[in-house]
Design a protein around this motif. Structure first.
Motif, PDB file in Angstrom:
ATOM      1  N   GLU A 100     101.920   2.376  -7.996  1.00  0.00           N
ATOM      2  CA  GLU A 100     101.102   1.262  -7.414  1.00  0.00           C
ATOM      3  C   GLU A 100     101.370   1.241  -6.112  1.00  0.00           C
ATOM      4  OE1 GLU A 100      99.150  -1.357  -9.378  1.00  0.00           O
ATOM      5  OE2 GLU A 100      99.269   0.610 -10.902  1.00  0.00           O
ATOM      6  N   LEU A 101     102.217   2.099  -5.517  1.00  0.00           N
ATOM      7  CA  LEU A 101     102.921   1.913  -4.182  1.00  0.00           C
ATOM      8  C   LEU A 101     102.156   2.503  -3.032  1.00  0.00           C
ATOM      9  CD1 LEU A 101     105.538   0.930  -3.156  1.00  0.00           C
ATOM     10  CD2 LEU A 101     106.165   3.293  -2.987  1.00  0.00           C
ATOM     11  N   ILE A 102     101.263   3.238  -3.181  1.00  0.00           N
ATOM     12  CA  ILE A 102     100.456   3.992  -1.925  1.00  0.00           C
ATOM     13  C   ILE A 102      99.024   3.733  -2.197  1.00  0.00           C
ATOM     14  CG2 ILE A 102      99.892   6.219  -0.676  1.00  0.00           C
ATOM     15  CD1 ILE A 102     102.570   7.302  -1.994  1.00  0.00           C
ATOM     16  N   SER A 103      98.431   3.220  -1.343  1.00  0.00           N
ATOM     17  CA  SER A 103      97.014   2.970  -1.558  1.00  0.00           C
ATOM     18  C   SER A 103      96.036   3.999  -0.785  1.00  0.00           C
ATOM     19  CB  SER A 103      96.755   1.489  -0.969  1.00  0.00           C
ATOM     20  OG  SER A 103      96.730   1.504   0.500  1.00  0.00           O
ATOM     21  N   LYS A 104      96.473   4.747   0.052  1.00  0.00           N
ATOM     22  CA  LYS A 104      95.481   5.583   0.724  1.00  0.00           C
ATOM     23  C   LYS A 104      96.439   6.795   1.592  1.00  0.00           C
ATOM     24  CE  LYS A 104      91.313   5.698   3.583  1.00  0.00           C
ATOM     25  NZ  LYS A 104      90.359   5.205   4.179  1.00  0.00           N
ATOM     26  N   ILE A 105      95.892   7.955   1.615  1.00  0.00           N
ATOM     27  CA  ILE A 105      96.495   9.096   2.386  1.00  0.00           C
ATOM     28  C   ILE A 105      95.422   9.579   3.240  1.00  0.00           C
ATOM     29  CG2 ILE A 105      97.874  11.350   2.302  1.00  0.00           C
ATOM     30  CD1 ILE A 105      98.589  10.656  -0.423  1.00  0.00           C
ATOM     31  N   ILE A 106      95.543   9.747   4.448  1.00  0.00           N
ATOM     32  CA  ILE A 106      94.852  10.184   5.556  1.00  0.00           C
ATOM     33  C   ILE A 106      95.271  11.595   6.192  1.00  0.00           C
ATOM     34  CG2 ILE A 106      93.328  10.017   7.396  1.00  0.00           C
ATOM     35  CD1 ILE A 106      93.581   6.745   6.832  1.00  0.00           C
ATOM     36  N   SER A 107      94.818  12.787   6.120  1.00  0.00           N
ATOM     37  CA  SER A 107      95.212  13.684   6.607  1.00  0.00           C
ATOM     38  C   SER A 107      94.223  14.049   7.515  1.00  0.00           C
ATOM     39  CB  SER A 107      95.377  14.921   5.626  1.00  0.00           C
ATOM     40  OG  SER A 107      95.787  16.164   6.172  1.00  0.00           O
ATOM     41  N   ILE A 108      94.759  14.727   8.913  1.00  0.00           N
ATOM     42  CA  ILE A 108      93.977  15.201   9.760  1.00  0.00           C
ATOM     43  C   ILE A 108      94.405  16.608  10.253  1.00  0.00           C
ATOM     44  CG2 ILE A 108      92.910  14.733  12.199  1.00  0.00           C
ATOM     45  CD1 ILE A 108      93.682  11.882  11.854  1.00  0.00           C
ATOM     46  N   GLU A 109      93.535  17.626  10.114  1.00  0.00           N
ATOM     47  CA  GLU A 109      94.028  18.885  10.369  1.00  0.00           C
ATOM     48  C   GLU A 109      92.656  19.574  11.254  1.00  0.00           C
ATOM     49  OE1 GLU A 109      95.098  22.305  10.994  1.00  0.00           O
ATOM     50  OE2 GLU A 109      96.593  20.857  10.050  1.00  0.00           O
ATOM     51  N   GLN A 110      93.091  20.627  12.269  1.00  0.00           N
ATOM     52  CA  GLN A 110      92.113  21.299  13.038  1.00  0.00           C
ATOM     53  C   GLN A 110      91.331  22.375  12.207  1.00  0.00           C
ATOM     54  OE1 GLN A 110      92.966  21.188  17.150  1.00  0.00           O
ATOM     55  NE2 GLN A 110      91.376  22.424  17.516  1.00  0.00           N
ATOM     56  N   SER A 111      92.469  23.029  11.357  1.00  0.00           N
ATOM     57  CA  SER A 111      91.962  24.265  10.760  1.00  0.00           C
ATOM     58  C   SER A 111      91.230  23.994   9.615  1.00  0.00           C
ATOM     59  CB  SER A 111      93.150  25.051  10.397  1.00  0.00           C
ATOM     60  OG  SER A 111      92.979  26.044   9.372  1.00  0.00           O
ATOM     61  N   GLY A 112      89.864  24.595   9.527  1.00  0.00           N
ATOM     62  CA  GLY A 112      89.164  24.192   8.358  1.00  0.00           C
ATOM     63  C   GLY A 112      89.863  24.950   7.069  1.00  0.00           C
ATOM     64  N   TYR A 113      90.411  26.035   7.247  1.00  0.00           N
ATOM     65  CA  TYR A 113      91.218  26.565   5.965  1.00  0.00           C
ATOM     66  C   TYR A 113      92.223  25.624   5.709  1.00  0.00           C
ATOM     67  CZ  TYR A 113      88.979  31.134   6.942  1.00  0.00           C
ATOM     68  OH  TYR A 113      88.230  32.012   7.622  1.00  0.00           O
ATOM     69  N   SER A 114      93.087  25.168   6.313  1.00  0.00           N
ATOM     70  CA  SER A 114      94.341  24.370   5.876  1.00  0.00           C
ATOM     71  C   SER A 114      93.568  22.874   5.295  1.00  0.00           C
ATOM     72  CB  SER A 114      95.081  24.062   7.173  1.00  0.00           C
ATOM     73  OG  SER A 114      95.716  25.170   7.709  1.00  0.00           O
ATOM     74  N   ALA A 115      92.517  22.517   6.010  1.00  0.00           N
ATOM     75  CA  ALA A 115      91.851  21.243   5.574  1.00  0.00           C
ATOM     76  C   ALA A 115      91.228  21.241   4.198  1.00  0.00           C
ATOM     77  CB  ALA A 115      90.866  20.623   6.632  1.00  0.00           C
ATOM     78  N   GLN A 116      90.827  22.563   4.019  1.00  0.00           N
ATOM     79  CA  GLN A 116      90.335  22.561   2.616  1.00  0.00           C
ATOM     80  C   GLN A 116      91.267  22.847   1.449  1.00  0.00           C
ATOM     81  OE1 GLN A 116      87.162  22.461   1.947  1.00  0.00           O
ATOM     82  NE2 GLN A 116      87.682  22.841  -0.309  1.00  0.00           N
ATOM     83  N   ASP A 117      92.279  23.429   1.992  1.00  0.00           N
ATOM     84  CA  ASP A 117      93.551  23.497   1.124  1.00  0.00           C
ATOM     85  C   ASP A 117      94.274  22.187   0.801  1.00  0.00           C
ATOM     86  OD1 ASP A 117      93.343  26.156   1.082  1.00  0.00           O
ATOM     87  OD2 ASP A 117      94.735  26.514   2.308  1.00  0.00           O
ATOM     88  N   SER A 118      94.064  21.077   1.919  1.00  0.00           N
ATOM     89  CA  SER A 118      94.757  19.860   1.704  1.00  0.00           C
ATOM     90  C   SER A 118      93.791  19.291   0.738  1.00  0.00           C
ATOM     91  CB  SER A 118      94.675  19.299   3.123  1.00  0.00           C
ATOM     92  OG  SER A 118      95.404  17.998   3.016  1.00  0.00           O
ATOM     93  N   LYS A 119      92.403  19.186   0.963  1.00  0.00           N
ATOM     94  CA  LYS A 119      91.641  18.503  -0.255  1.00  0.00           C
ATOM     95  C   LYS A 119      91.888  19.057  -1.628  1.00  0.00           C
ATOM     96  CE  LYS A 119      87.551  18.048   3.157  1.00  0.00           C
ATOM     97  NZ  LYS A 119      86.705  18.342   3.474  1.00  0.00           N
ATOM     98  N   ALA A 132      96.661   6.255 -11.308  1.00  0.00           N
ATOM     99  CA  ALA A 132      97.068   5.561  -9.807  1.00  0.00           C
ATOM    100  C   ALA A 132      95.751   5.211  -9.150  1.00  0.00           C
ATOM    101  CB  ALA A 132      98.011   6.627  -9.119  1.00  0.00           C
ATOM    102  N   LYS A 133      95.852   4.097  -8.438  1.00  0.00           N
ATOM    103  CA  LYS A 133      94.451   3.997  -7.638  1.00  0.00           C
ATOM    104  C   LYS A 133      94.928   4.470  -6.225  1.00  0.00           C
ATOM    105  CE  LYS A 133      93.191   0.199 -10.520  1.00  0.00           C
ATOM    106  NZ  LYS A 133      94.081  -0.260 -11.355  1.00  0.00           N
ATOM    107  N   ILE A 134      94.814   5.665  -5.806  1.00  0.00           N
ATOM    108  CA  ILE A 134      95.071   6.020  -4.570  1.00  0.00           C
ATOM    109  C   ILE A 134      93.649   6.749  -4.068  1.00  0.00           C
ATOM    110  CG2 ILE A 134      95.930   8.214  -5.696  1.00  0.00           C
ATOM    111  CD1 ILE A 134      98.096   8.048  -3.398  1.00  0.00           C
ATOM    112  N   ASN A 135      93.486   6.497  -2.833  1.00  0.00           N
ATOM    113  CA  ASN A 135      92.344   7.337  -2.073  1.00  0.00           C
ATOM    114  C   ASN A 135      92.946   8.306  -0.979  1.00  0.00           C
ATOM    115  OD1 ASN A 135      90.365   5.480  -3.055  1.00  0.00           O
ATOM    116  ND2 ASN A 135      91.113   3.909  -2.029  1.00  0.00           N
TER     117      ASN A 135
END
Length: 195
Positions: A100-119, A132-135
């Motif tokens: 229940e602790l975390i409600s949201k994680i926002i990641s910002i990344e310039q590299s399209g490859y890394s951003a896709q891996d992050s997703k 878990a209710k996490i966005n």
């Protein structure tokens, strides 16, 4: 001969997978590598950023966990997030202890490859904790541009340019109003936003 020099990059994962890239195209090995940190198996494209030293990811993540005390409803913002090592790793550690602790994680990344891996890594984490209710939100682009156009979170340099001031670990605007930012590490990569 006039032209562009070719860039050859050799990538070796901790389990020993090897890929070779020529001008960012995989010419040998797999496009997808895996790195395990604290029991989580990260998907990392051969073109993505990952910590270069074999032990760095685990050591840095362990230090971050010690430095970041989370409270119910907190949002984790992982700037220059790469494949999600810090955002996913921090969330996994806390979700294991309190879903229940975390409600949201926002990641910002310039590299399209890394951003896709992050997703992909965030989806794997979400599937590991279905109750878990996490966005998760992954934004691709220039970190400073996204921060200044889409939120009230600023880098220290930007905060000083806007005449914000620091008191303890928090930042205030010119009128003395809390803007709710805490920096937890010297590299300024991970921020915790209090509501």
């Amino acid at each position: 001969f006039v032209g562009e020099l070719a860039r050859l990059k050799i990538v070796v994962s901790n389990p020993g997978e090897v890929s070779a890239l020529l001008n960012d195209k995989v010419v040998f090995g797999s496009e997808m590598l895996f790195e395990e940190v604290n029991g989580f198996n990260y998907h990392v494209s051969a073109q993505s950023f990952w910590q270069g030293h074999k032990s760095a990811a685990e050591i840095l993540l362990s230090d971050l966990i010690k430095l970041v005390p989370l409270h119910p409803g907190d949002t984790i913002m992982d700037l220059y997030g790469g494949a999600g090592l810090f955002g996913v790793g921090l969330a996994a550690w806390y979700l294991e202890r309190n879903p229940e602790l975390i409600s949201k994680i926002i990641s910002i990344e310039q590299s399209g490859y890394s951003a896709q891996d992050s997703k992909i890594n965030y989806e794997k984490l979400k599937n590991s904790y279905p109750n878990a209710k996490i966005n998760f939100e992954v934004k691709t682009g220039n970190v400073e541009k996204i921060l200044t156009t889409e939120s009230t979170i600023y880098t220290i340099r930007e905060a000083k340019m806007l005449n914000f001031y620091k008191k303890g670990n928090s930042w205030y605007d010119q009128g003395g109003e809390l803007i709710g930012v805490q920096f937890f590490d010297e590299s300024k990569n991970t921020f915790l936003i209090r509501k």
